[in-house]
Design a protein around this motif. Structure first.
Motif, PDB file in Angstrom:
ATOM      1  N   ALA A  29      16.923  44.667 -28.612  1.00 48.74           N
ATOM      2  CA  ALA A  29      15.821  43.724 -28.412  1.00 48.74           C
ATOM      3  C   ALA A  29      16.344  42.406 -27.846  1.00 48.74           C
ATOM      4  CB  ALA A  29      15.076  43.492 -29.724  1.00 48.74           C
ATOM      5  N   LYS A  30      17.511  41.981 -28.328  1.00 51.20           N
ATOM      6  CA  LYS A  30      18.123  40.767 -27.791  1.00 51.20           C
ATOM      7  C   LYS A  30      18.478  40.953 -26.309  1.00 51.20           C
ATOM      8  CE  LYS A  30      22.378  38.093 -27.893  1.00 51.20           C
ATOM      9  NZ  LYS A  30      23.790  38.083 -28.316  1.00 51.20           N
ATOM     10  N   ALA A  31      19.059  42.096 -25.967  1.00 51.63           N
ATOM     11  CA  ALA A  31      19.431  42.361 -24.578  1.00 51.63           C
ATOM     12  C   ALA A  31      18.197  42.427 -23.676  1.00 51.63           C
ATOM     13  CB  ALA A  31      20.226  43.662 -24.487  1.00 51.63           C
ATOM     14  N   SER A  32      17.123  43.016 -24.191  1.00 50.95           N
ATOM     15  CA  SER A  32      15.902  43.087 -23.384  1.00 50.95           C
ATOM     16  C   SER A  32      15.339  41.697 -23.143  1.00 50.95           C
ATOM     17  CB  SER A  32      14.862  43.974 -24.074  1.00 50.95           C
ATOM     18  OG  SER A  32      14.312  43.365 -25.223  1.00 50.95           O
ATOM     19  N   LEU A  33      15.513  40.802 -24.117  1.00 50.15           N
ATOM     20  CA  LEU A  33      15.065  39.418 -23.975  1.00 50.15           C
ATOM     21  C   LEU A  33      15.905  38.675 -22.937  1.00 50.15           C
ATOM     22  CD1 LEU A  33      13.519  36.844 -25.046  1.00 50.15           C
ATOM     23  CD2 LEU A  33      15.345  36.648 -26.736  1.00 50.15           C
ATOM     24  N   VAL A  44      13.230  50.299 -27.642  1.00 55.81           N
ATOM     25  CA  VAL A  44      13.176  49.726 -28.994  1.00 55.81           C
ATOM     26  C   VAL A  44      11.848  50.081 -29.654  1.00 55.81           C
ATOM     27  CG1 VAL A  44      13.111  47.578 -30.320  1.00 55.81           C
ATOM     28  CG2 VAL A  44      14.772  47.849 -28.454  1.00 55.81           C
ATOM     29  N   LYS A  45      10.775  49.932 -28.923  1.00 49.85           N
ATOM     30  CA  LYS A  45       9.446  50.241 -29.454  1.00 49.85           C
ATOM     31  C   LYS A  45       9.347  51.712 -29.845  1.00 49.85           C
ATOM     32  CE  LYS A  45       4.550  49.470 -28.341  1.00 49.85           C
ATOM     33  NZ  LYS A  45       4.058  50.849 -28.456  1.00 49.85           N
ATOM     34  N   SER A  46       9.882  52.571 -29.008  1.00 43.24           N
ATOM     35  CA  SER A  46       9.823  54.004 -29.272  1.00 43.24           C
ATOM     36  C   SER A  46      10.647  54.393 -30.497  1.00 43.24           C
ATOM     37  CB  SER A  46      10.322  54.774 -28.048  1.00 43.24           C
ATOM     38  OG  SER A  46      10.389  56.157 -28.303  1.00 43.24           O
ATOM     39  N   VAL A  99       9.791  41.694 -31.230  1.00 41.92           N
ATOM     40  CA  VAL A  99      10.415  40.974 -30.112  1.00 41.92           C
ATOM     41  C   VAL A  99      10.276  41.788 -28.836  1.00 41.92           C
ATOM     42  CG1 VAL A  99      12.576  40.069 -29.180  1.00 41.92           C
ATOM     43  CG2 VAL A  99      12.038  39.736 -31.611  1.00 41.92           C
ATOM     44  N   ALA A 100      10.524  43.091 -28.947  1.00 38.15           N
ATOM     45  CA  ALA A 100      10.419  43.961 -27.771  1.00 38.15           C
ATOM     46  C   ALA A 100       9.007  43.926 -27.184  1.00 38.15           C
ATOM     47  CB  ALA A 100      10.801  45.394 -28.143  1.00 38.15           C
ATOM     48  N   LYS A 101       8.006  43.870 -28.042  1.00 39.90           N
ATOM     49  CA  LYS A 101       6.620  43.819 -27.566  1.00 39.90           C
ATOM     50  C   LYS A 101       6.359  42.550 -26.754  1.00 39.90           C
ATOM     51  CE  LYS A 101       4.374  46.685 -31.089  1.00 39.90           C
ATOM     52  NZ  LYS A 101       3.464  46.698 -32.271  1.00 39.90           N
ATOM     53  N   HIS A 102       6.998  41.441 -27.146  1.00 46.74           N
ATOM     54  CA  HIS A 102       6.854  40.208 -26.365  1.00 46.74           C
ATOM     55  C   HIS A 102       7.394  40.390 -24.943  1.00 46.74           C
ATOM     56  CE1 HIS A 102       5.090  37.426 -29.130  1.00 46.74           C
ATOM     57  NE2 HIS A 102       6.036  37.583 -30.031  1.00 46.74           N
ATOM     58  N   ILE A 103       8.506  41.112 -24.832  1.00 47.22           N
ATOM     59  CA  ILE A 103       9.079  41.341 -23.501  1.00 47.22           C
ATOM     60  C   ILE A 103       8.123  42.181 -22.658  1.00 47.22           C
ATOM     61  CG2 ILE A 103      11.107  42.160 -22.237  1.00 47.22           C
ATOM     62  CD1 ILE A 103      11.520  39.818 -24.314  1.00 47.22           C
ATOM     63  N   LEU A 104       7.475  43.132 -23.295  1.00 43.93           N
ATOM     64  CA  LEU A 104       6.581  44.028 -22.565  1.00 43.93           C
ATOM     65  C   LEU A 104       5.324  43.329 -22.056  1.00 43.93           C
ATOM     66  CD1 LEU A 104       6.872  47.239 -24.780  1.00 43.93           C
ATOM     67  CD2 LEU A 104       7.866  46.859 -22.527  1.00 43.93           C
ATOM     68  N   ILE A 105       4.885  42.277 -22.751  1.00 44.65           N
ATOM     69  CA  ILE A 105       3.631  41.633 -22.331  1.00 44.65           C
ATOM     70  C   ILE A 105       3.856  40.398 -21.458  1.00 44.65           C
ATOM     71  CG2 ILE A 105       2.359  42.481 -24.330  1.00 44.65           C
ATOM     72  CD1 ILE A 105       2.609  39.770 -25.619  1.00 44.65           C
ATOM     73  N   THR A 106       5.089  39.905 -21.399  1.00 41.65           N
ATOM     74  CA  THR A 106       5.351  38.748 -20.540  1.00 41.65           C
ATOM     75  C   THR A 106       5.506  39.193 -19.096  1.00 41.65           C
ATOM     76  OG1 THR A 106       7.727  38.888 -21.024  1.00 41.65           O
ATOM     77  CG2 THR A 106       6.428  37.353 -22.351  1.00 41.65           C
ATOM     78  N   GLU A 107       5.129  38.310 -18.184  1.00 38.01           N
ATOM     79  CA  GLU A 107       5.157  38.653 -16.767  1.00 38.01           C
ATOM     80  C   GLU A 107       6.394  38.135 -16.047  1.00 38.01           C
ATOM     81  OE1 GLU A 107       1.529  37.237 -15.117  1.00 38.01           O
ATOM     82  OE2 GLU A 107       0.276  38.654 -16.235  1.00 38.01           O
ATOM     83  N   SER A 186       7.094  32.217 -31.241  1.00 41.17           N
ATOM     84  CA  SER A 186       6.843  33.416 -32.036  1.00 41.17           C
ATOM     85  C   SER A 186       8.133  34.174 -32.334  1.00 41.17           C
ATOM     86  CB  SER A 186       5.858  34.326 -31.297  1.00 41.17           C
ATOM     87  OG  SER A 186       5.647  35.516 -32.010  1.00 41.17           O
ATOM     88  N   ILE A 187       9.025  34.260 -31.354  1.00 41.34           N
ATOM     89  CA  ILE A 187      10.301  34.950 -31.557  1.00 41.34           C
ATOM     90  C   ILE A 187      11.156  34.205 -32.580  1.00 41.34           C
ATOM     91  CG2 ILE A 187      12.481  35.597 -30.437  1.00 41.34           C
ATOM     92  CD1 ILE A 187      10.812  36.210 -27.906  1.00 41.34           C
ATOM     93  N   ILE A 188      11.145  32.880 -32.527  1.00 45.27           N
ATOM     94  CA  ILE A 188      11.877  32.081 -33.525  1.00 45.27           C
ATOM     95  C   ILE A 188      11.386  32.412 -34.926  1.00 45.27           C
ATOM     96  CG2 ILE A 188      12.172  29.735 -34.431  1.00 45.27           C
ATOM     97  CD1 ILE A 188      12.278  28.788 -31.506  1.00 45.27           C
ATOM     98  N   ARG A 189      10.074  32.479 -35.095  1.00 46.38           N
ATOM     99  CA  ARG A 189       9.500  32.811 -36.409  1.00 46.38           C
ATOM    100  C   ARG A 189       9.966  34.197 -36.864  1.00 46.38           C
ATOM    101  NH1 ARG A 189       8.675  27.671 -36.524  1.00 46.38           N
ATOM    102  NH2 ARG A 189       6.582  26.881 -36.072  1.00 46.38           N
ATOM    103  N   LYS A 190      10.023  35.130 -35.928  1.00 48.38           N
ATOM    104  CA  LYS A 190      10.458  36.487 -36.274  1.00 48.38           C
ATOM    105  C   LYS A 190      11.928  36.504 -36.700  1.00 48.38           C
ATOM    106  CE  LYS A 190       7.196  38.704 -33.076  1.00 48.38           C
ATOM    107  NZ  LYS A 190       6.278  39.166 -34.109  1.00 48.38           N
ATOM    108  N   LEU A 191      12.765  35.781 -35.969  1.00 47.15           N
ATOM    109  CA  LEU A 191      14.189  35.766 -36.300  1.00 47.15           C
ATOM    110  C   LEU A 191      14.440  35.072 -37.635  1.00 47.15           C
ATOM    111  CD1 LEU A 191      15.691  35.044 -32.766  1.00 47.15           C
ATOM    112  CD2 LEU A 191      15.720  37.202 -34.028  1.00 47.15           C
ATOM    113  N   GLU A 192      13.628  34.081 -37.951  1.00 45.47           N
ATOM    114  CA  GLU A 192      13.748  33.444 -39.266  1.00 45.47           C
ATOM    115  C   GLU A 192      13.466  34.463 -40.366  1.00 45.47           C
ATOM    116  OE1 GLU A 192      12.639  31.552 -42.940  1.00 45.47           O
ATOM    117  OE2 GLU A 192      11.204  32.554 -41.619  1.00 45.47           O
ATOM    118  N   ARG A 193      12.526  35.373 -40.102  1.00 37.65           N
ATOM    119  CA  ARG A 193      12.206  36.407 -41.097  1.00 37.65           C
ATOM    120  C   ARG A 193      13.324  37.445 -41.210  1.00 37.65           C
ATOM    121  NH1 ARG A 193       6.997  35.847 -38.893  1.00 37.65           N
ATOM    122  NH2 ARG A 193       7.076  37.853 -37.801  1.00 37.65           N
ATOM    123  N   VAL A 194      14.060  37.662 -40.121  1.00 43.24           N
ATOM    124  CA  VAL A 194      15.249  38.523 -40.224  1.00 43.24           C
ATOM    125  C   VAL A 194      16.215  37.927 -41.249  1.00 43.24           C
ATOM    126  CG1 VAL A 194      17.287  39.432 -39.040  1.00 43.24           C
ATOM    127  CG2 VAL A 194      15.079  39.447 -37.885  1.00 43.24           C
TER     128      VAL A 194
END
Length: 220
Positions: A29-33, A44-46, A99-107, A186-194
């Motif tokens: 997910a980090k590499a995809s970002l 990652v999603k799969s 995180v991966a979903k964010h990559i998929l929806i960004t243009e 949003s990604i920052i919030r997710k990483l804080e939860r990690v």
């Protein structure tokens, strides 16, 4: 080695495999970002389904050991800890998928300036290091290493606390980057939860080895 000891070792190996899968999810997910790699994000999603299947398998194995061997003392604590660690790992896998979903929806890719301003890559690296350290602590029954996780989690917490200000400062210089900045937040919030999930894992390691419950404790 007794049958119970054999079953517990097999369970421990299974949990370690789950750990490695979740770590791989975070790394990809980090590499995809960083590389704006939508194919990797889709992978990652799969593979999140594999993480979920692992969780269910480990839960069932714990239930079988409870039913067949009625473990006590440290063996009982180990099983109770594994049940919670298993849940924390599954939630960490969910975060990697998020995180991966964010990559998929960004243009467009996240700019180098935005990643630097928000310290997302630093957060990611520390999150992965924390997951590595908890795995080592689990493998070696190392409560000193487990306790070191608490300080590392503070690093993630501090970035999260300052995230709004970092985003505002960035937008002053790049006012047209609002959408990407919100995704970054949003990604920052997710990483804080990690970090939170990993800290919970460290607490469970200490619990089963030392019989100390640290959850909700103010004195770690």
């Amino acid at each position: 080695m007794t049958q119970l000891e054999t079953e517990l070792q097999l369970l421990k190996d299974e949990v370690k495999n789950m750990w490695e899968l979740v770590r791989t999810q975070l790394v990809k997910a980090k590499a995809s970002l960083q590389n704006f790699d939508k194919d990797l994000a889709r992978e990652v999603k799969s593979k999140e389904r594999r993480v979920n299947a692992f969780e269910l398998k480990i839960d069932r194995d714990c239930e079988d050991i409870f039913a067949l061997f009625t473990p006590v003392a440290i063996d009982l604590r180990f099983l109770l800890a594994v049940l919670k660690i298993n849940s924390n790992l599954e939630r960490t896998g969910d975060i990697a998928e998020g995180v991966a979903k964010h990559i998929l929806i960004t243009e467009k890719p996240f700019s180098v300036e935005l990643l630097k301003a928000t310290k997302i890559i630093e957060m990611y690296d520390e999150s992965i290091n924390m997951l590595d350290d908890t795995l080592t602590a689990f493998e070696n029954e190392d409560t000193v290493l487990a306790r070191s996780i608490f300080l590392k989690d503070e690093f993630l917490d501090n970035i999260n606390v300052n995230a709004n200000n970092m985003i505002l400062e960035y937008l002053k210089e790049f006012p047209n980057e609002l959408d990407m900045s919100l995704y970054a937040l949003s990604i920052i919030r997710k990483l804080e939860r990690v970090g939170d999930q990993t800290k919970n894992i460290a607490e469970e390691i200490i619990f089963y080895i030392e019989a100390k419950v640290l959850k909700h404790s103010h004195k770690l």
